[in-house]
Scaffold this active site. Structure first.
Site, short mmCIF file in Angstrom:
data_model
loop_
_atom_site.label_atom_id
_atom_site.label_comp_id
_atom_site.label_asym_id
_atom_site.label_seq_id
_atom_site.Cartn_x
_atom_site.Cartn_y
_atom_site.Cartn_z
N TYR A 128 0.82 -1.22 0.00
CA TYR A 128 0.00 0.00 0.00
C TYR A 128 0.85 1.26 0.00
O TYR A 128 0.49 2.27 -0.63
CB TYR A 128 -0.97 -0.01 1.18
CG TYR A 128 -2.18 -0.87 0.91
CD1 TYR A 128 -3.11 -0.48 -0.06
CD2 TYR A 128 -2.40 -2.06 1.57
CE1 TYR A 128 -4.22 -1.27 -0.35
CE2 TYR A 128 -3.50 -2.85 1.30
CZ TYR A 128 -4.41 -2.45 0.34
OH TYR A 128 -5.51 -3.23 0.06
N GLU A 132 -2.84 -29.61 7.13
CA GLU A 132 -3.00 -28.70 6.01
C GLU A 132 -4.15 -27.72 6.22
O GLU A 132 -4.01 -26.52 5.98
CB GLU A 132 -3.25 -29.48 4.71
CG GLU A 132 -3.56 -28.59 3.52
CD GLU A 132 -3.96 -29.37 2.27
OE1 GLU A 132 -4.41 -28.71 1.30
OE2 GLU A 132 -3.85 -30.61 2.25
N ASP A 183 -4.28 -33.29 2.08
CA ASP A 183 -5.13 -33.92 1.07
C ASP A 183 -4.29 -34.81 0.16
O ASP A 183 -3.11 -34.55 -0.08
CB ASP A 183 -5.81 -32.85 0.21
CG ASP A 183 -6.91 -32.10 0.94
OD1 ASP A 183 -7.40 -32.61 1.96
OD2 ASP A 183 -7.25 -30.99 0.49
#
EC number: 5.6.2.2
Length: 395
Positions: free
Chosen positions: A122, A215, A268
């Site tokens: 920013y 995860e 996963d």
């Protein structure tokens, strides 16, 4: 300062390609030398604008370092350079971005402050909107500056924005503060600070036998809510997806503090899950100059191919997307990945499918089983109590 000035302008004569952890005064000195040498070249009898030589952050320049006295393996970058040049159309903006970020980091260091990458974005967006249109441009430029000055991003005054949480059998104490019991932090866990100096000074105590890297945030919450660590003596840690620097740093710190404690990864069964585990385990090419600060020996607990065959119904398998296949092929071609991991990836590619941990909901809420270990989790220590964890979130 004199010694620095005599050295190569951007330290490209050094063979060891890693980013140093430096005090602010030395980082400022490196920046000052870079500026002085740049001006010297402009004022010479044959003035020229110096290119910026950066360590190449590509697969072709990556190598593997394996510890002689430990199981830890990590990525590092070899002695190969690319350049950012003002005189080339395709790198001119990148060249200017490096100097802009260098200027901003110098100001941060002078004022003895720390900024996050988001805060830096920013600030740069307001000051130089023509060069910084996205957060990704800022992130890549910070890595360019790390590759140029050979110092860590934290040394540049850039602080990690942490998403990570930790829970379970771990006591933490900040300097001059009360002890925090992570087992009493509720299902939301204890938030990991982005201040790496603070993480380095934490006093840690634990009676756990394992560290489990989870995860997914939802799975982490279920494990902590069910207080898995009272059934299996463990510490739970999550980065809520792709690992941020602070979570990786704390995990690395725990691996040093509790060197005999196995670290197990629950992800996963798909290429993205394995990529997350590999980032914890080896580091990443993009941050190859700093990988040695964060890598630790994470063993793949699950989901594994056997889990898919024995526990997951066919209807719960999810087709892999083109991005998944791209990640899988990249991992299979990597020299760092062990053969049994590659075999599982090849099964994913061949079947075109993967599975999420939540697929174990098929067996009912609160599903938890134990069986013999995988991935070399030594049976001498774990055989009678190894983990197959799958926890189910109530909808």
């Amino acid at each position: 300062m004199g010694e620095l000035f005599k050295s190569s302008i951007f330290f490209s004569d050094q063979h060891l390609c890693h980013a140093d952890i430096l005090p602010p005064s030395e980082v400022r000195a490196r920046i000052e030398v870079a500026v002085l040498n740049f001006l010297k070249n402009l004022n010479s009898t044959k003035p020229e604008i110096s290119d910026l030589p950066l360590i190449t952050r590509k697969m072709s320049n990556s190598r593997v370092s394996r510890g002689l006295l430990s199981d830890c393996t990590w990525i590092f970058l070899s002695h190969s350079f690319c350049t950012r040049s003002l005189m080339k159309e395709n790198t001119a903006k990148s060249f200017l971005r490096v100097w802009k970020v260098m200027e901003m980091c110098y100001q941060v260091l002078v004022h003895e402050k720390k900024v996050t990458q988001r805060e830096l974005f920013y600030k740069l967006l307001c000051d130089s909107p023509e060069y910084f249109a996205s957060q990704l441009q800022v992130n890549r430029t910070i890595q360019d500056l790390v590759a140029l000055l050979r110092c860590s991003r934290y040394s540049l005054g850039v602080m990690a924005s942490s998403r990570g949480l930790v829970a379970g059998r771990l006591l933490l104490q900040k300097p001059n503060q009360e002890v925090v019991d992570c087992a009493a932090s509720g299902f939301s866990g204890y938030a990991i600070s982005g201040d790496l100096n603070l993480l380095e000074t934490l006093v840690m105590k634990s009676d756990a036998r394992y560290i489990i890297v989870v995860e997914k945030h939802a799975i982490f919450q279920r494990l902590t809510e069910d207080r898995l660590f009272t059934q299996i003596p463990c510490i739970l840690i999550t980065a809520k997806g792709y690992p941020d620097i602070a979570t990786r740093f704390l995990l690395h710190r725990m691996s040093r503090e509790f060197s005999e404690m196995p670290i197990l990864g629950l992800v996963d069964w798909n290429p993205a899950g394995l990529a997350i585990l590999c980032t914890f385990k080896f580091g990443s090419i993009g941050m190859g100059l700093e990988a040695y600060q964060y890598a630790c020996n994470v063993r793949w607990l699950g989901l594994r191919k056997d889990d898919i065959e024995q526990l997951i119904p066919e209807e719960s398998l999810i087709p892999l997307k083109p991005r998944d296949l791209q990640i899988a092929k990249s991992l299979v071609s990597s020299e760092i990945l062990q053969d049994n991991y590659k075999e599982e990836l090849e099964v994913m590619i061949e079947s075109g499918k993967g599975a999420e941990i939540e697929a174990l909901y098929f067996h009912g809420y609160g599903f938890l089983s134990t069986e013999s270990s995988k991935d070399g989790v030594d049976s001498a220590t774990v055989d009678c109590m190894v983990i197959r964890i799958a926890v189910l979130v109530d909808f």
